[in-house]
Design a protein around this motif. Structure first.
Motif, PDB file in Angstrom:
ATOM      1  N   HIS A  58      20.816  -9.794 -61.879  1.00  0.00           N
ATOM      2  CA  HIS A  58      21.520  -9.422 -60.961  1.00  0.00           C
ATOM      3  C   HIS A  58      22.240  -9.958 -59.951  1.00  0.00           C
ATOM      4  O   HIS A  58      21.757 -10.291 -58.775  1.00  0.00           O
ATOM      5  N   HIS A  60      26.179 -12.062 -58.476  1.00  0.00           N
ATOM      6  CA  HIS A  60      27.610 -11.975 -58.605  1.00  0.00           C
ATOM      7  C   HIS A  60      28.166 -13.376 -58.187  1.00  0.00           C
ATOM      8  O   HIS A  60      28.182 -13.723 -57.146  1.00  0.00           O
ATOM      9  N   ASP A 314      20.886  -9.391 -56.444  1.00  0.00           N
ATOM     10  CA  ASP A 314      22.188  -8.959 -56.061  1.00  0.00           C
ATOM     11  C   ASP A 314      22.770  -9.952 -55.254  1.00  0.00           C
ATOM     12  O   ASP A 314      23.548  -9.650 -54.479  1.00  0.00           O
TER      13      ASP A 314
HETATM   14 ZN    ZN Z   1      25.290  -6.227 -57.428  1.00  0.00          ZN
END
Ligand code: ZN
Ligand code: URP
Ligand code: ZN
Length: 460
Positions: A58, A60, A314
């Motif tokens: 996860h 970005h 994340d």
């Molecule tokens: Zn995310």
């Protein structure tokens, strides 16, 4: 070209033993005691832990989001990941509403191809499920090797899909052997609270937290679990943060439903007390927000109960100047926090050293389970003959301090400034090549390869 790692303590999700590892080219070719000593490169790992390269499913990188782009490129992000012992990441392609999945894939390939230092794969975020998108699912899975589809139950107007689209997507993805990942928070409830806070002039980062109470995540998680049960589609909840949401999954196990759960390192070790009523709290403005101490306890227990299988990041970094976009309105602060480089060492220091998880569990949740769930095992996620030689050599006793002044992520603050950790990643091999050693990166951008993934397995 052969490399021999000698006398390390090899830890996998199931084993713990001292042996040598022989690597030929990109692959582990032998594991045993006193392996023949004619390799060109010999690494003495005595007294060190030898772990499978971390898998962070996860992240970005270079992502267009909230009017800006996340600040790590494929180059800086995957390099920072390697410094911290993560050899493979899975990033999210975002379909633009009105455009095709293949157009989004082309765009992300343009960003990643030739730029990644470490290995990477993609999830496909479906933000507009319609008759055209439906026709693309099969080839995204079977031709492109992208077997997981991300959905957002929040971020209305940009990324969110409704339940009708969710169920339709689930039916199609299930048919072709894929899985749905979900950002499970109730977007409408959150938007309503944001609006109320803004109208009352409550504009500090604290109100980001107060606009996403636990119930918004619990409700969406329950709904997602039920839709997955109804359709029979494999599901994976990303960045789960709280007791209520985990209870939705716990309840699903009572009807023998399998639902995979990821939490992120920050939800295990940070809590909402960082959202003081000043702008410093913007460093931790992420969605869902940090929660309470009782939720941390629930998540650590959930790992040991087998309800939480993955600890990711994340990773979605923004420079301080970008965070300042929301200095007068919390709802404009780009959501996300940097951790791609810190995950493995934080989880070791806070989890293993503090006796919350065992060494085997550490490997399971930082590497093996993600590789299995997302169709990369046993190429990635373990130390075994025939696997990619993605290996982390860690000194379990070395103490060090996290700081923006020494990290390699392209972001000008650290969410963990001054944290003192025990356990340091010393050497990292990626597909047999020494990537990190002596606090230096020895491979160039372009070395990182795209990993095509197999259809998902629900057996891990
Ligand atoms: Zn995310
Ligand atoms: O705050 C976050 N999580 N930013 C990245 C986008 C997402 O929701 O995962
Ligand atoms: Zn999310």
């Amino acid at each position: 070209m052969a490399t021999l790692i000698k006398n390390g303590r090899i830890i996998t999700a199931t084993d713990d033993y001292i042996a040598d590892i022989l690597i030929d080219g990109e692959i582990i070719v032998a594991i045993g005691k006193n392996l023949a000593n004619n390799a060109e490169t010999i690494i003495d790992a005595s007294g060190k832990l030898v772990l499978p390269g971390g898998v962070d499913p996860h992240v970005h990188l270079d992502m267009p989001f909230m009017g800006t782009f996340s600040s790590d490129s494929y180059e800086t992000g995957t390099r920072a990941a390697l410094y911290g012992g993560t050899t493979t990441v899975i990033d999210f392609i975002l379909q633009q509403q009105g455009n095709s999945l293949h157009a989004a894939l082309d765009e992300w390939n343009g960003r990643a191809n030739g730029n990644a230092v470490g290995d990477y794969s993609f999830h496909m975020a479906v933000t507009d499920f319609n008759e055209n998108t439906k026709q693309e699912i099969k080839s995204i899975i079977e031709t492109e090797g992208i077997t997981s589809f991300k959905t957002f139950m929040a971020y209305k107007g940009a990324l969110m899909i409704d339940d009708h689209q969710m169920v339709g997507l689930m039916e199609e993805v299930k048919k072709h052997g894929g899985m749905i990942n979900v950002h499970a928070t109730n977007g409408d409830m959150i938007d309503e609270l944001i609006q109320q806070h803004r109208e009352e002039g409550k504009l500090a980062p604290l109100y980001h937290y107060l606009s996403q109470p636990e119930i918004t995540e619990t409700e969406a998680s329950e709904r997602f679990v039920d839709m997955a049960n109804q359709t029979g589609c494999p599901g994976y909840i990303v960045h789960l943060t709280c007791e209520g949401a985990l209870n939705a999954v716990r309840n699903a196990t009572k009807r023998n439903q399998k639902m995979f759960v990821e939490t992120c390192i920050q939800y295990l070790i940070l809590d909402a007390s960082v959202y003081e009523n000043n702008f410093e709290g913007a460093k931790w403005v992420m969605s869902p927000p940090l929660r309470e101490k009782k939720d941390q306890a629930t998540l650590w227990a959930g790992i040991n109960q087998g309800l939480v299988q993955v600890v990711a990041t994340d990773h979605c970094p923004f420079m301080w100047e970008q965070k300042l976009m929301g200095k007068d309105d919390f709802s404009k602060i780009p959501n996300g926090h940097p951790a791609i480089e810190n995950r493995m060492e934080l989880l070791f220091s806070e989890g293993v050293v503090k006796n919350k998880i065992t060494l085997n569990k550490y490997v399971e949740v930082s590497s093996t389970n993600a590789a299995k769930i997302f169709g990369m095992f046993p190429k990635k996620g373990t130390i075994a003959v025939g696997s990619d030689a993605d290996i982390v050599i860690m000194d379990p006793n070395e103490k060090h301090t996290l700081s923006v002044s020494s990290h390699h992520m392209n972001v000008d603050y650290s969410g963990y400034e001054g944290w003192e950790l025990t356990g340091k990643v010393k050497t990292v091999l990626l597909r047999g090549k020494i990537a990190i050693d002596n606090n230096t990166c020895h491979i160039e951008k372009g070395f990182g390869k795209f990993v095509k993934r197999n259809k998902v397995s629900q057996k891990i």
